[in-house]
Design an enzyme around this catalytic site. Structure first.
Site, PDB file in Angstrom:
ATOM      1  N   GLY A  20       0.761  -1.184  -0.163  1.00 50.78           N
ATOM      2  CA  GLY A  20       0.027   0.015  -0.052  1.00 50.78           C
ATOM      3  C   GLY A  20       0.836   1.165   0.018  1.00 50.78           C
ATOM      4  N   GLY A  22       1.071   5.644   1.096  1.00 44.04           N
ATOM      5  CA  GLY A  22       0.397   6.573   1.851  1.00 44.04           C
ATOM      6  C   GLY A  22       0.966   7.901   1.256  1.00 44.04           C
ATOM      7  CG  PHE A  24       4.325  11.638   4.669  1.00 42.49           C
ATOM      8  CD1 PHE A  24       4.966  12.869   4.001  1.00 42.49           C
ATOM      9  CD2 PHE A  24       3.073  11.667   5.227  1.00 42.49           C
ATOM     10  CE1 PHE A  24       4.215  14.142   4.136  1.00 42.49           C
ATOM     11  CE2 PHE A  24       2.438  12.921   5.078  1.00 42.49           C
ATOM     12  CZ  PHE A  24       2.992  14.003   4.943  1.00 42.49           C
ATOM     13  CE  LYS A  42       3.198   4.597   8.134  1.00 41.49           C
ATOM     14  NZ  LYS A  42       1.769   4.724   8.685  1.00 41.49           N
ATOM     15  CG  ASP A 139      -6.285   9.530   9.227  1.00 44.62           C
ATOM     16  OD1 ASP A 139      -7.289  10.004   8.675  1.00 44.62           O
ATOM     17  OD2 ASP A 139      -5.452   9.233   8.598  1.00 44.62           O
TER      18      ASP A 139
HETATM   19  P1  ATP Z   1      -1.939   8.172   4.822  1.00 49.94           P
HETATM   20  O1  ATP Z   1      -0.976   9.006   4.222  1.00 49.94           O
HETATM   21  O2  ATP Z   1      -2.995   7.394   4.449  1.00 49.94           O
HETATM   22  O3  ATP Z   1      -1.864   8.317   6.498  1.00 49.94           O
HETATM   23  P2  ATP Z   1       0.588   6.379   5.728  1.00 49.94           P
HETATM   24  O4  ATP Z   1       1.560   6.976   4.875  1.00 49.94           O
HETATM   25  O5  ATP Z   1       0.410   6.790   7.239  1.00 49.94           O
HETATM   26  O6  ATP Z   1      -0.954   6.702   5.037  1.00 49.94           O
HETATM   27  P3  ATP Z   1      -0.513   3.865   6.123  1.00 49.94           P
HETATM   28  O7  ATP Z   1      -1.901   4.314   6.341  1.00 49.94           O
HETATM   29  O8  ATP Z   1      -0.018   3.459   7.294  1.00 49.94           O
HETATM   30  O9  ATP Z   1       0.436   5.102   5.646  1.00 49.94           O
HETATM   31  O10 ATP Z   1      -0.312   2.623   5.169  1.00 49.94           O
HETATM   32  C1  ATP Z   1      -0.823   2.775   3.612  1.00 49.94           C
HETATM   33  C2  ATP Z   1      -1.266   1.600   3.216  1.00 49.94           C
HETATM   34  O11 ATP Z   1      -0.228   0.342   3.512  1.00 49.94           O
HETATM   35  C3  ATP Z   1      -2.809   1.106   4.041  1.00 49.94           C
HETATM   36  O12 ATP Z   1      -3.919   1.569   3.497  1.00 49.94           O
HETATM   37  C4  ATP Z   1      -2.648  -0.461   3.825  1.00 49.94           C
HETATM   38  O13 ATP Z   1      -3.182  -0.694   2.691  1.00 49.94           O
HETATM   39  C5  ATP Z   1      -0.982  -0.696   3.753  1.00 49.94           C
HETATM   40  N1  ATP Z   1      -0.638  -1.240   5.145  1.00 49.94           N
HETATM   41  C6  ATP Z   1      -0.329  -0.265   6.210  1.00 49.94           C
HETATM   42  N2  ATP Z   1       0.200  -0.958   7.210  1.00 49.94           N
HETATM   43  C7  ATP Z   1       0.091  -2.377   6.873  1.00 49.94           C
HETATM   44  C8  ATP Z   1       0.379  -3.630   7.365  1.00 49.94           C
HETATM   45  N3  ATP Z   1       0.961  -3.611   8.898  1.00 49.94           N
HETATM   46  N4  ATP Z   1       0.046  -4.642   6.968  1.00 49.94           N
HETATM   47  C9  ATP Z   1      -0.229  -4.616   5.799  1.00 49.94           C
HETATM   48  N5  ATP Z   1      -0.737  -3.616   4.762  1.00 49.94           N
HETATM   49  C10 ATP Z   1      -0.372  -2.481   5.561  1.00 49.94           C
END
Ligand code: ATP
Length: 361
Positions: A20, A22, A24, A42, A139
């Site tokens: 996935g 996000g 950042f 991540k 969120d």
């Molecule tokens: P945003 O900009 O939406 O806040 P972010 O950069 O903080 O996103 P996350 O929302 O934590 O990132 O993760 C982005 C995507 O990655 C999630 O929507 C999900 O599909 C996938 N993802 C995140 N954490 C996990 C995990 N632990 N296991 C599997 N997939 C994950």
């Protein structure tokens, strides 16, 4: 204080497919070399210097890590490790393999309220635990409510993405205008003090959508959505809520309350008769009522389409801006200092305008 390991993450983990993305960075499947165990990595871009606009400040990653460490609960994603390089921090997280709850539900032919409640209860348990530690998520939305796995018939809920979460210090007043328009509470729009009750509003919105496939405050654009939230213009129209129990509506009504101090807390929701029936009649009502599956499927398909549209739009903008910057022959000294930082000053779809600007006083 969390330890950010300076070693190269790739010495310990083999990096795999993208799970996935996000705002950042990306989340990728990673395999621990020593044990063969699969985790989720991540990868978060960190601002290179004070003038950078791209990437996150290290302090906000530190906050996400500190919070993840404090919320160890079966319904919350677990943090295993943290690595840091010059431009990136990598969080090694439990792999949440079951996809989003909304996608899982949308694949079903039908779902009774009692079955939907089993998922909602786990969300509330995870949230109640966080709130008991003075942490709010800020969120909550379908994208951040995932399922542990795809194999078991009743997978567990896992709450993810603690990028906007906040740990309240005693007596602290915290304000933030971050969030996703459809799910934010009136106090976010009004830049008033926030608290755990702000999450409870989002639970009201999510439950409303889950039962009807309608988003209670959705307007034609974000400005209209925000106006609808402030005006509290929602109802339970007979067409979409014909299969919904009156207890479910009562549950939602006790969450979509303008004054945060009058909203049900996570602890109180778990005792509401819709979640915890006290009589046989209440129990039977939940088994007779079901979610509006036809409409829910439509809502979810539209939501997924919007998510892909936003992602393609964001990638195109970045490529375009990078090309523009490369086309300039003489970058001024400030640009040189800021290296690859490109900033979009044109208007974006509002879902991309999620700011991580917040203030604490
Ligand atoms: P945003 O900009 O939406 O806040 P972010 O950069 O903080 O996103 P996350 O929302 O934590 O990132 O993760 C982005 C995507 O990655 C999630 O929507 C999900 O599909 C996938 N993802 C995140 N954490 C996990 C995990 N632990 N296991 C599997 N997939 C994950």
């Amino acid at each position: 204080m969390a330890v950010f390991k300076p070693e190269n993450v790739e010495d310990f983990y083999e990096i795999g497919e993208v799970l996935g993305s996000g705002h950042f960075g990306q989340v990728r499947q990673v395999r621990e070399r020593a044990s063969g165990t699969i985790w989720a990595g991540k990868f978060l871009k960190i601002r290179k210097n004070a003038c950078s606009r791209l990437g996150l400040e290290r302090s906000s990653v530190e906050r996400e890590v500190e919070i993840l460490q404090a919320v160890q609960h079966p319904n919350i994603v677990t943090l295993k490790d943290v690595f840091e390089s010059r431009s990136e921090v990598v969080l090694i997280l439990e792999l949440v393999n079951g996809g989003e709850l909304f996608d899982f539900i949308a694949e079903k032919e039908s779902l009774l309220e009692s079955e939907a409640i089993e998922f909602l209860k786990q969300i509330l348990e995870g949230l109640g635990f966080m709130h008991s530690k003075n942490i709010a998520h800020f969120d909550l939305k379908p994208e951040n409510i995932m399922l542990s796995d795809k194999v078991s018939p009743n997978p567990n809920i896992k709450l993810i993405d603690f990028g906007l979460a906040h740990l309240f210090l005693p007596g602290e007043e915290y304000r933030s205008t971050s969030g996703t328009p459809q799910y934010i509470a009136p106090e976010v729009i009004n830049n008033e003090p926030l608290g755990p009750a702000t999450d409870m509003w989002s639970i009201g919105v999510i439950t409303y959508i889950l039962l009807s496939g309608l988003s209670p405050f959705q307007g034609d654009n974000d400005e209209e959505t925000l106006r609808n939230i402030l005006a509290m213009t929602y109802d339970f129209d007979a067409q979409h809520f014909s299969m919904t129990s009156s207890m479910a509506k009562d549950f939602i009504q006790k969450l979509l309350v303008k004054n945060p101090s009058e909203r049900m807390t996570a602890e109180e929701t778990l005792l509401h008769p819709w979640i915890k029936p006290l009589t046989r009649k209440q129990l039977a009502n939940r088994n007779r009522s079901s979610i509006n599956m036809k409409n829910f499927k439509k809502f979810n398909a539209r939501r997924k389409w919007k998510m892909s549209y936003n992602m393609v739009w964001m990638c195109n903008r970045l490529v375009h801006l990078k090309l523009l910057c490369k086309g300039k022959s003489e970058p001024d000294p400030l640009e040189r200092q800021c290296e690859s930082d490109v900033e979009d000053t044109e208007s974006k779809p509002a879902s991309l305008l999620r700011r991580r600007l917040s203030s604490s006083s």
